[in-house]
Design a protein around this motif. Structure first.
Motif, mmCIF file in Angstrom:
data_model
loop_
_atom_site.group_PDB
_atom_site.id
_atom_site.type_symbol
_atom_site.label_atom_id
_atom_site.label_comp_id
_atom_site.label_asym_id
_atom_site.label_seq_id
_atom_site.Cartn_x
_atom_site.Cartn_y
_atom_site.Cartn_z
ATOM 1 N N ALA A 198 44.729 42.600 40.586
ATOM 2 C CA ALA A 198 44.406 43.337 39.370
ATOM 3 C C ALA A 198 43.331 44.357 39.713
ATOM 4 C CB ALA A 198 43.910 42.393 38.277
ATOM 5 N N VAL A 199 43.429 45.552 39.108
ATOM 6 C CA VAL A 199 42.458 46.620 39.325
ATOM 7 C C VAL A 199 42.020 47.148 37.968
ATOM 8 C CG1 VAL A 199 41.981 48.842 40.413
ATOM 9 C CG2 VAL A 199 43.630 47.275 41.464
ATOM 10 N N ALA A 200 40.718 47.201 37.734
ATOM 11 C CA ALA A 200 40.175 47.736 36.486
ATOM 12 C C ALA A 200 39.224 48.876 36.819
ATOM 13 C CB ALA A 200 39.443 46.652 35.698
ATOM 14 N N HIS A 201 39.435 50.034 36.179
ATOM 15 C CA HIS A 201 38.641 51.230 36.460
ATOM 16 C C HIS A 201 37.751 51.565 35.274
ATOM 17 C CE1 HIS A 201 37.328 55.105 37.644
ATOM 18 N NE2 HIS A 201 38.258 55.820 37.053
ATOM 19 N N ASP A 202 36.445 51.651 35.531
ATOM 20 C CA ASP A 202 35.483 52.077 34.523
ATOM 21 C C ASP A 202 35.088 53.511 34.866
ATOM 22 O OD1 ASP A 202 33.231 52.605 32.921
ATOM 23 O OD2 ASP A 202 32.667 50.489 32.870
ATOM 24 N N ALA A 203 35.766 54.486 34.239
ATOM 25 C CA ALA A 203 35.534 55.888 34.562
ATOM 26 C C ALA A 203 34.103 56.311 34.236
ATOM 27 C CB ALA A 203 36.534 56.771 33.808
ATOM 28 N N GLY A 204 33.533 55.782 33.152
ATOM 29 C CA GLY A 204 32.177 56.135 32.753
ATOM 30 C C GLY A 204 31.144 55.736 33.790
ATOM 31 N N LYS A 205 31.307 54.564 34.376
ATOM 32 C CA LYS A 205 30.358 54.072 35.385
ATOM 33 C C LYS A 205 30.764 54.476 36.800
ATOM 34 C CE LYS A 205 28.888 49.978 32.763
ATOM 35 N NZ LYS A 205 28.793 48.503 32.765
ATOM 36 N N LYS A 206 31.918 55.170 36.925
ATOM 37 C CA LYS A 206 32.442 55.565 38.232
ATOM 38 C C LYS A 206 32.535 54.349 39.154
ATOM 39 C CE LYS A 206 30.798 60.349 38.024
ATOM 40 N NZ LYS A 206 30.008 61.410 38.705
ATOM 41 N N SER A 207 33.135 53.297 38.632
ATOM 42 C CA SER A 207 33.242 52.066 39.399
ATOM 43 C C SER A 207 34.594 51.409 39.143
ATOM 44 C CB SER A 207 32.127 51.085 39.019
ATOM 45 O OG SER A 207 32.312 50.605 37.698
ATOM 46 N N PHE A 208 34.935 50.447 39.987
ATOM 47 C CA PHE A 208 36.134 49.649 39.742
ATOM 48 C C PHE A 208 35.884 48.217 40.190
ATOM 49 C CE2 PHE A 208 36.985 51.056 44.130
ATOM 50 C CZ PHE A 208 37.405 49.886 44.732
ATOM 51 N N THR A 209 36.679 47.313 39.614
ATOM 52 C CA THR A 209 36.665 45.911 40.014
ATOM 53 C C THR A 209 38.078 45.504 40.369
ATOM 54 O OG1 THR A 209 34.790 45.417 38.555
ATOM 55 C CG2 THR A 209 36.111 43.560 39.308
ATOM 56 N N VAL A 210 38.233 44.777 41.461
ATOM 57 C CA VAL A 210 39.546 44.291 41.875
ATOM 58 C C VAL A 210 39.491 42.781 42.058
ATOM 59 C CG1 VAL A 210 40.315 46.425 42.972
ATOM 60 C CG2 VAL A 210 39.046 44.756 44.313
ATOM 61 N N TRP A 211 40.602 42.133 41.764
ATOM 62 C CA TRP A 211 40.761 40.698 41.948
ATOM 63 C C TRP A 211 42.009 40.492 42.795
ATOM 64 C CZ3 TRP A 211 39.692 43.266 37.506
ATOM 65 C CH2 TRP A 211 38.541 42.919 36.779
ATOM 66 N N SER A 212 41.865 39.890 43.984
ATOM 67 C CA SER A 212 43.012 39.688 44.870
ATOM 68 C C SER A 212 43.574 38.278 44.703
ATOM 69 C CB SER A 212 42.613 39.914 46.330
ATOM 70 O OG SER A 212 43.703 39.632 47.180
ATOM 71 N N LEU A 213 44.799 38.205 44.223
ATOM 72 C CA LEU A 213 45.485 36.919 44.098
ATOM 73 C C LEU A 213 46.134 36.544 45.422
ATOM 74 C CD1 LEU A 213 46.296 34.660 42.102
ATOM 75 C CD2 LEU A 213 48.367 35.978 41.612
ATOM 76 N N ILE A 214 46.815 37.513 46.043
ATOM 77 C CA ILE A 214 47.440 37.334 47.354
ATOM 78 C C ILE A 214 47.217 38.620 48.149
ATOM 79 C CG2 ILE A 214 49.606 36.964 48.623
ATOM 80 C CD1 ILE A 214 50.761 35.641 46.176
ATOM 81 N N GLY A 215 46.807 38.507 49.391
ATOM 82 C CA GLY A 215 46.717 39.667 50.257
ATOM 83 C C GLY A 215 45.335 40.298 50.297
ATOM 84 N N ARG A 216 45.179 41.254 51.210
ATOM 85 C CA ARG A 216 43.894 41.923 51.433
ATOM 86 C C ARG A 216 43.889 43.306 50.797
ATOM 87 N NH1 ARG A 216 41.409 42.277 57.363
ATOM 88 N NH2 ARG A 216 40.639 40.237 56.687
ATOM 89 N N LEU A 217 42.740 43.648 50.187
ATOM 90 C CA LEU A 217 42.475 44.974 49.649
ATOM 91 C C LEU A 217 41.331 45.582 50.436
ATOM 92 C CD1 LEU A 217 42.484 43.799 45.945
ATOM 93 C CD2 LEU A 217 44.341 45.010 47.065
ATOM 94 N N VAL A 218 41.399 46.891 50.661
ATOM 95 C CA VAL A 218 40.395 47.578 51.477
ATOM 96 C C VAL A 218 39.927 48.833 50.763
ATOM 97 C CG1 VAL A 218 39.906 48.673 53.693
ATOM 98 C CG2 VAL A 218 41.482 46.731 53.593
ATOM 99 N N THR A 219 38.618 49.095 50.812
ATOM 100 C CA THR A 219 38.072 50.344 50.275
ATOM 101 C C THR A 219 36.952 50.815 51.182
ATOM 102 O OG1 THR A 219 37.132 51.425 48.308
ATOM 103 C CG2 THR A 219 36.404 49.182 48.767
#
Length: 310
Positions: free
Chosen positions: A140-161
Motif C-alpha cells: 500500500a502507498v499513501a501520498h501526503d502532497a501537503g507534507k511532500k511525504s509518503f508512507t508505504v506498507w510492504s505485505l510481500i516483496g521489497r520496496l526501494v526509494t
C-alpha cells in the motif's frame, strides 16, 4: 465474477510474450470515478473496460474506488479521493522486463506489482520529488502532497526509494515513511503492526490470486506439481546469490529425484539449493520425479545486473 476475471488475466499473462508493455484496463469502477484523456480538457465518467493510455489520468472521488489490471498480471486498487496518471508502460524484449511508471498525485493505492515468472518487472510510483519502486511486491502507498511525504506498507516483496544519497529499502512486513528533502530518520522503516498487516492481507485476497505468494506443498495424490520457491527477488547486482527451494505437491508423496539447472552450466540435486550468478539473464529449471515415475517441472527467470537499483 471478479475473481474469475483476475484468473483470466493471470492465465493470459502467464503465456504472453509481448514486444510492448501491457495494456492497462479499468476492470472495476465503484461510485464516482472519472478519466481525463491525455491532451483533453474535460473529465468524463470512467467505465469498466476502459483502456488507459500514456498520459491518461484517473480519479476516484469521495466514497468511490477503482481497480486496474495490467495484461501481464499487475493490479492496482484506487481508494477514495485518489488521483493517478499513467506515465507509461514499456517492455524491453531483450531483458524480458516490463516497466510501469505511475504518478500518484494524491491519495492511496494498493499495488500488486507482479508479472509471470518468465518476465521481470520494475514498477515505479512517483509522488512529486519522491518515488518508490519495486521489482515485484504487494503493498500500500499513501501520498501526503501537503507534507511532500509518503508512507508505504510492504505485505510481500521489497520496496526501494532514494532520498539524496541514501537508498532506503522496505521489506516484507515493514512500514516506511519518507519526506522529500529530509534525511530518513533512524525509525523511518519499522515493523508493520499486526492489525494493518491483516487488513492488507484481506485487501490482497479480495483482489484475487497472487503470482508472488509462495504456495505450500499440496496433499499426496493427484497430479504431481512443482513450483520454485525461496526466491525473494529475481533481480540483483552481480555477483548475486539466490536461494531456491523445491515446492512439490501431489504424486506419491516421495521423490525419487530432484534436479536443478541454473542456466549457466551448473546444477544441483537437493530440495534446497544456493547458487551465485554472474551478470546476465538466466532461466532456472526445476525437474522432479516421484517414486512412481511421474515427472513435473517448473522454471523461473533470474536477472543479474551491474546495478539493478533494487
Amino acid at each position: 465474477m471478479k475473481r474469475l476475471l483476475v484468473a483470466v488475466f493471470l492465465m493470459w499473462g502467464a503465456f504472453a510474450w509481448a514486444d510492448e508493455g501491457s495494456s492497462v484496463r479499468v476492470t472495476q469502477s465503484d461510485g464516482s470515478v472519472e478519466v481525463k484523456r491525455s491532451g483533453a480538457q474535460d473529465w468524463k465518467p470512467a467505465k469498466e473496460g476502459d483502456v488507459l493510455d500514456r498520459g491518461d489520468r484517473l480519479v476516484a472521488k469521495d466514497k468511490s474506488g477503482a481497480l486496474l489490471f495490467w495484461s501481464n498480471g499487475s493490479m492496482v486498487k484506487l481508494y477514495p479521493n485518489t488521483e493517478i496518471e499513467l506515465a507509461g508502460v514499456s517492455f524491453d524484449l531483450e531483458k524480458k522486463m516490463e516497466k510501469t511508471i505511475l504518478d500518484l498525485h494524491k491519495g492511496r493505492l494498493f499495488i500488486k506489482a507482479q508479472v509471470p515468472e518468465h518476465l521481470f518487472t520494475e514498477f515505479k510510483v512517483r509522488m512529486g520529488e519522491l518515488d518508490v519502486r519495486t521489482q515485484g511486491a504487494e503493498c500500500a502507498v499513501a501520498h501526503d502532497a501537503g507534507k511532500k511525504s509518503f508512507t508505504v506498507w510492504s505485505l510481500i516483496g521489497r520496496l526501494v526509494t532514494d532520498v539524496g544519497t541514501d537508498r532506503v529499502r522496505i521489506d516484507d512486513g515493514q512500514k516506511g515513511t519518507i519526506t522529500a528533502g529530509a534525511k530518513p530518520e533512524r525509525d523511518a522503516v519499522k515493523p508493520m503492526d499486526d492489525k494493518t498487516k491483516q487488513s492488507l492481507a484481506k485487501v490482497s485476497k479480495d483482489m484475487g490470486g497472487s503470482l508472488l505468494a509462495e504456495e505450500s506443498s499440496g496433499a499426496i495424490g493427484g497430479k504431481l506439481v512443482a513450483k520454485i520457491g525461496g526466491v525473494a527477488n529475481r533481480r540483483g547486482n552481480a555477483p548475486y546469490k539466490v536461494n531456491f527451494k523445491a515446492v512439490v505437491g501431489g504424486g506419491s508423496g516421495k521423490l525419487k529425484s530432484i534436479a536443478w539447472d541454473f542456466g549457466d552450466g551448473e546444477s544441483a540435486s537437493t530440495k534446497e539449493a544456493e547458487h551465485v550468478f554472474t551478470q546476465g539473464l538466466y532461466i532456472v529449471i526445476l525437474r522432479v520425479e516421484d517414486e512412481n515415475g511421474e515427472k513435473a517441472s517448473a522454471q523461473t527467470g533470474i536477472s543479474v545486473e551491474v546495478d539493478c537499483g533494487c
